[in-house]
Scaffold this motif. Structure first.
Motif, PDB file in Angstrom:
ATOM      1  N   ILE A  17     -17.078   4.605  29.077  1.00  0.00           N
ATOM      2  CA  ILE A  17     -16.924   5.486  28.223  1.00  0.00           C
ATOM      3  C   ILE A  17     -15.902   5.447  27.555  1.00  0.00           C
ATOM      4  O   ILE A  17     -15.835   5.779  26.077  1.00  0.00           O
ATOM      5  CB  ILE A  17     -16.901   6.852  29.100  1.00  0.00           C
ATOM      6  CG1 ILE A  17     -18.046   6.913  30.092  1.00  0.00           C
ATOM      7  CG2 ILE A  17     -16.392   7.879  28.128  1.00  0.00           C
ATOM      8  CD1 ILE A  17     -18.197   8.312  30.823  1.00  0.00           C
ATOM      9  N   SER A  18     -14.541   4.946  27.923  1.00  0.00           N
ATOM     10  CA  SER A  18     -13.438   4.861  27.069  1.00  0.00           C
ATOM     11  C   SER A  18     -13.682   3.730  26.010  1.00  0.00           C
ATOM     12  O   SER A  18     -13.393   4.005  24.758  1.00  0.00           O
ATOM     13  CB  SER A  18     -12.170   4.143  27.908  1.00  0.00           C
ATOM     14  OG  SER A  18     -11.088   3.825  27.188  1.00  0.00           O
ATOM     15  N   SER A  21     -15.733   5.230  23.220  1.00  0.00           N
ATOM     16  CA  SER A  21     -14.863   6.228  22.333  1.00  0.00           C
ATOM     17  C   SER A  21     -14.095   5.283  21.457  1.00  0.00           C
ATOM     18  O   SER A  21     -13.675   5.860  20.422  1.00  0.00           O
ATOM     19  CB  SER A  21     -13.998   6.914  23.485  1.00  0.00           C
ATOM     20  OG  SER A  21     -13.144   7.639  22.824  1.00  0.00           O
ATOM     21  N   GLU A  22     -13.391   4.427  21.903  1.00  0.00           N
ATOM     22  CA  GLU A  22     -12.175   3.563  21.156  1.00  0.00           C
ATOM     23  C   GLU A  22     -13.074   2.715  20.071  1.00  0.00           C
ATOM     24  O   GLU A  22     -12.301   2.554  19.211  1.00  0.00           O
ATOM     25  CB  GLU A  22     -11.652   2.703  22.205  1.00  0.00           C
ATOM     26  CG  GLU A  22     -10.564   3.130  22.950  1.00  0.00           C
ATOM     27  CD  GLU A  22      -9.977   2.323  24.267  1.00  0.00           C
ATOM     28  OE1 GLU A  22     -10.175   0.958  24.045  1.00  0.00           O
ATOM     29  OE2 GLU A  22      -9.288   2.648  24.986  1.00  0.00           O
ATOM     30  N   ARG A  39     -20.629  15.941  31.511  1.00  0.00           N
ATOM     31  CA  ARG A  39     -20.218  15.889  30.232  1.00  0.00           C
ATOM     32  C   ARG A  39     -19.647  16.873  29.506  1.00  0.00           C
ATOM     33  O   ARG A  39     -18.952  16.388  28.529  1.00  0.00           O
ATOM     34  CB  ARG A  39     -21.639  15.174  29.545  1.00  0.00           C
ATOM     35  CG  ARG A  39     -22.900  16.356  29.594  1.00  0.00           C
ATOM     36  CD  ARG A  39     -24.068  15.978  28.567  1.00  0.00           C
ATOM     37  NE  ARG A  39     -25.153  16.174  29.365  1.00  0.00           N
ATOM     38  CZ  ARG A  39     -26.526  15.895  28.905  1.00  0.00           C
ATOM     39  NH1 ARG A  39     -26.613  14.947  28.032  1.00  0.00           N
ATOM     40  NH2 ARG A  39     -27.532  16.701  29.497  1.00  0.00           N
ATOM     41  N   LEU A  42     -16.136  16.232  30.368  1.00  0.00           N
ATOM     42  CA  LEU A  42     -15.750  14.901  29.801  1.00  0.00           C
ATOM     43  C   LEU A  42     -15.437  15.119  28.346  1.00  0.00           C
ATOM     44  O   LEU A  42     -14.513  14.560  27.447  1.00  0.00           O
ATOM     45  CB  LEU A  42     -16.605  13.659  29.968  1.00  0.00           C
ATOM     46  CG  LEU A  42     -16.922  13.312  31.300  1.00  0.00           C
ATOM     47  CD1 LEU A  42     -18.030  12.309  31.527  1.00  0.00           C
ATOM     48  CD2 LEU A  42     -15.505  12.653  31.436  1.00  0.00           C
ATOM     49  N   ALA A  43     -16.287  16.200  27.485  1.00  0.00           N
ATOM     50  CA  ALA A  43     -16.151  16.282  26.262  1.00  0.00           C
ATOM     51  C   ALA A  43     -14.777  16.921  26.087  1.00  0.00           C
ATOM     52  O   ALA A  43     -14.348  16.732  24.793  1.00  0.00           O
ATOM     53  CB  ALA A  43     -17.253  17.363  25.725  1.00  0.00           C
ATOM     54  N   LEU A  46     -12.832  13.572  25.164  1.00  0.00           N
ATOM     55  CA  LEU A  46     -13.436  12.735  24.409  1.00  0.00           C
ATOM     56  C   LEU A  46     -13.429  13.104  22.995  1.00  0.00           C
ATOM     57  O   LEU A  46     -13.489  14.289  22.772  1.00  0.00           O
ATOM     58  CB  LEU A  46     -14.808  12.196  24.897  1.00  0.00           C
ATOM     59  CG  LEU A  46     -14.659  11.722  26.222  1.00  0.00           C
ATOM     60  CD1 LEU A  46     -16.164  11.451  26.505  1.00  0.00           C
ATOM     61  CD2 LEU A  46     -14.113  10.198  26.226  1.00  0.00           C
ATOM     62  N   PRO A  47     -13.583  12.116  21.733  1.00  0.00           N
ATOM     63  CA  PRO A  47     -13.716  12.732  20.515  1.00  0.00           C
ATOM     64  C   PRO A  47     -14.987  13.390  20.417  1.00  0.00           C
ATOM     65  O   PRO A  47     -15.970  13.209  21.185  1.00  0.00           O
ATOM     66  CB  PRO A  47     -13.767  11.304  19.758  1.00  0.00           C
ATOM     67  CG  PRO A  47     -13.307  10.198  20.564  1.00  0.00           C
ATOM     68  CD  PRO A  47     -13.571  10.736  22.004  1.00  0.00           C
ATOM     69  N   LEU A  50     -18.222  11.625  19.838  1.00  0.00           N
ATOM     70  CA  LEU A  50     -18.940  10.827  21.053  1.00  0.00           C
ATOM     71  C   LEU A  50     -19.833  11.791  21.948  1.00  0.00           C
ATOM     72  O   LEU A  50     -19.070  12.697  22.671  1.00  0.00           O
ATOM     73  CB  LEU A  50     -17.993  10.110  21.835  1.00  0.00           C
ATOM     74  CG  LEU A  50     -18.511   9.323  22.923  1.00  0.00           C
ATOM     75  CD1 LEU A  50     -19.621   8.237  22.563  1.00  0.00           C
ATOM     76  CD2 LEU A  50     -17.492   8.752  23.797  1.00  0.00           C
TER      77      LEU A  50
END
Length: 70
Positions: A17-18, A21-22, A39, A42-43, A46-47, A50
């Motif tokens: 996931i990282s 994102s990266e 999710r 996680l949102a 995270l950006p 994504l």
């Protein structure tokens, strides 16, 4: 994301996931029920660009895009 998965699995999931994102991915496609359940949580880290989706959701997005719905 900690749960009762096999040892080392959480680190691999977080790494995938990282990396998505990266590298600027728009979608992280998974069938992992644990990730899909988390999710929304996680949102928050995270950006916003994504989205974590399952394969069926991704196909719905593609279909909507192709039909001019997006």
């Amino acid at each position: 994301m900690q749960g009762n998965a096999a040892p080392g699995r959480h680190a691999a999931d977080a790494s995938h996931i990282s990396e998505a994102s990266e590298t600027g991915c728009a979608y992280f496609i998974t069938n992992d029920k644990r990730i899909l359940r988390k999710r929304d949580e996680l949102a928050s880290v995270l950006p916003a660009t994504l989205a974590i989706v399952d394969l069926n959701e991704f196909f719905e997005i593609v279909d909507a895009f192709q039909s001019g719905g997006l």
